[in-house]
Design a protein around this motif. Structure first.
Motif, PDB file in Angstrom:
ATOM      1  N   PRO A 174       1.296  -1.191  -0.067  1.00  0.00           N
ATOM      2  CA  PRO A 174       0.181   0.074   0.169  1.00  0.00           C
ATOM      3  C   PRO A 174       0.605   1.044   0.422  1.00  0.00           C
ATOM      4  O   PRO A 174       0.203   2.417  -1.092  1.00  0.00           O
ATOM      5  N   THR A 209      -4.109   2.158   6.066  1.00  0.00           N
ATOM      6  CA  THR A 209      -2.839   1.931   6.015  1.00  0.00           C
ATOM      7  C   THR A 209      -1.978   1.528   6.670  1.00  0.00           C
ATOM      8  O   THR A 209      -1.257   0.195   7.291  1.00  0.00           O
ATOM      9  N   THR A 254      -4.574  -1.142  -0.038  1.00  0.00           N
ATOM     10  CA  THR A 254      -4.583  -1.561   1.528  1.00  0.00           C
ATOM     11  C   THR A 254      -5.952  -2.407   1.610  1.00  0.00           C
ATOM     12  O   THR A 254      -5.853  -3.165   2.356  1.00  0.00           O
TER      13      THR A 254
END
Length: 292
Positions: A103, A126, A241
């Motif tokens: 991510p 994240t 994510t």
């Protein structure tokens, strides 16, 4: 509800990816992971390619070959690099660094090439997910830091983030089904020479056919079809994510089906992972509704 569907599609894809590790336990012992990746890619891509040809939804003459090749190459690099990181530095560290860095790299690539800075929602989700991932895997005490393994894991994270971004551009020209079909068929062909060198005689064993079919159809064809369908409507950074639902699913399946034990710290990690996924899904959807 319709505006949240892309996020749900990506999350379902991550759940399906999370079943692959459990399914692999039903294969014969001693099989090289790269050959499994090759078969998974060829089955997953091949099934969709046949469907696309029958439906006449693919035109080889006018196909976006450049984007497809780079997407296939990124996926072909991701799998060996991830397996090498796991072999060098262990499952825990290899998984955390690879999945946790993806991510971050996705956000950086999106910022650099699309000039679009990921927002606060992405950052919060994240951080929650990466911390949760660390707590989930590190609680086992299996911590081996090998610089070469860390490097492979980081490169694998870059490869997956790159695959996501290139696929985003591919989807601007091609439909999701033929895009997945072509990408993974080519990915499997790229991995084929290495697999032949390592040996593929295990493929002829009937006991391995069902697990391979499940990984190919559910863990690849359907999973990546859902992933690209959702990716078409949401940011690449958000999609990557949400892909952190994969280790979450794998951990829960390990408890439910294989009898693995999770410590209190690991369960806290599960909660943080789930929290990060919920933030990126519902917060972004709320923002979209406010704008519209």
């Amino acid at each position: 509800m319709s505006k949240s569907l892309p996020y749900i599609f990506v999350l379902i894809a991550a759940v399906l990816w999370g079943t692959v590790g459990t399914t692999q336990t039903y294969l014969s012992d001693g099989i090289q992971p790269i050959t499994i990746a090759m078969m998974r890619s060829l089955i997953g891509g091949g099934v969709l390619l046949i469907i696309a040809i029958v439906m006449k939804s693919i035109s080889f003459k006018n196909w976006s070959w450049k984007q497809t090749f780079f997407a296939a190459l990124a996926m072909a690099l991701f799998q060996p690099l991830f397996f090498m990181s796991v072999n060098l530095t262990g499952v825990a560290v290899g998984t955390v660094v690879t999945i946790g860095s993806s991510p971050i790299f996705a956000g950086i690539i999106e910022w650099m090439y699309l000039k679009r800075q990921p927002g606060r929602t992405w950052a919060i989700a994240t951080v929650l997910s990466i911390v949760g991932c660390i707590m989930l895997f590190m609680s086992s005490g299996e911590t081996v830091i090998v610089p070469a393994g860390i490097a492979c894991a980081l490169l694998a994270g870059i490869a997956f983030a790159t695959y996501t971004h290139v696929s985003k551009f591919l989807l601007e020209k091609e439909a999701a089904l033929p895009a997945v079909a072509m990408t993974f068929t080519i990915c499997g062909l790229i991995l084929l020479p290495i697999s032949l060198f390592l040996g593929v005689s295990w493929i002829t064993m009937p006991a391995n056919w069902l697990p391979l079919l499940v990984m190919g159809v559910f863990g690849t064809s359907i999973a990546y079809l859902l992933f690209l369908t959702g990716l078409k409507k949401i940011a690449s950074s958000a999609a990557v994510t949400l892909s952190l639902g994969e280790p979450l699913t794998a951990a829960l399946l390990g408890v439910l089906l294989i009898g693995e034990h999770l410590s209190v710290v690991a369960w806290c990690g599960v909660a943080l992972l789930l929290g990060g996924i919920l933030v990126v899904t519902f917060k972004r959807n709320k923002q979209i509704n406010m704008i519209s």
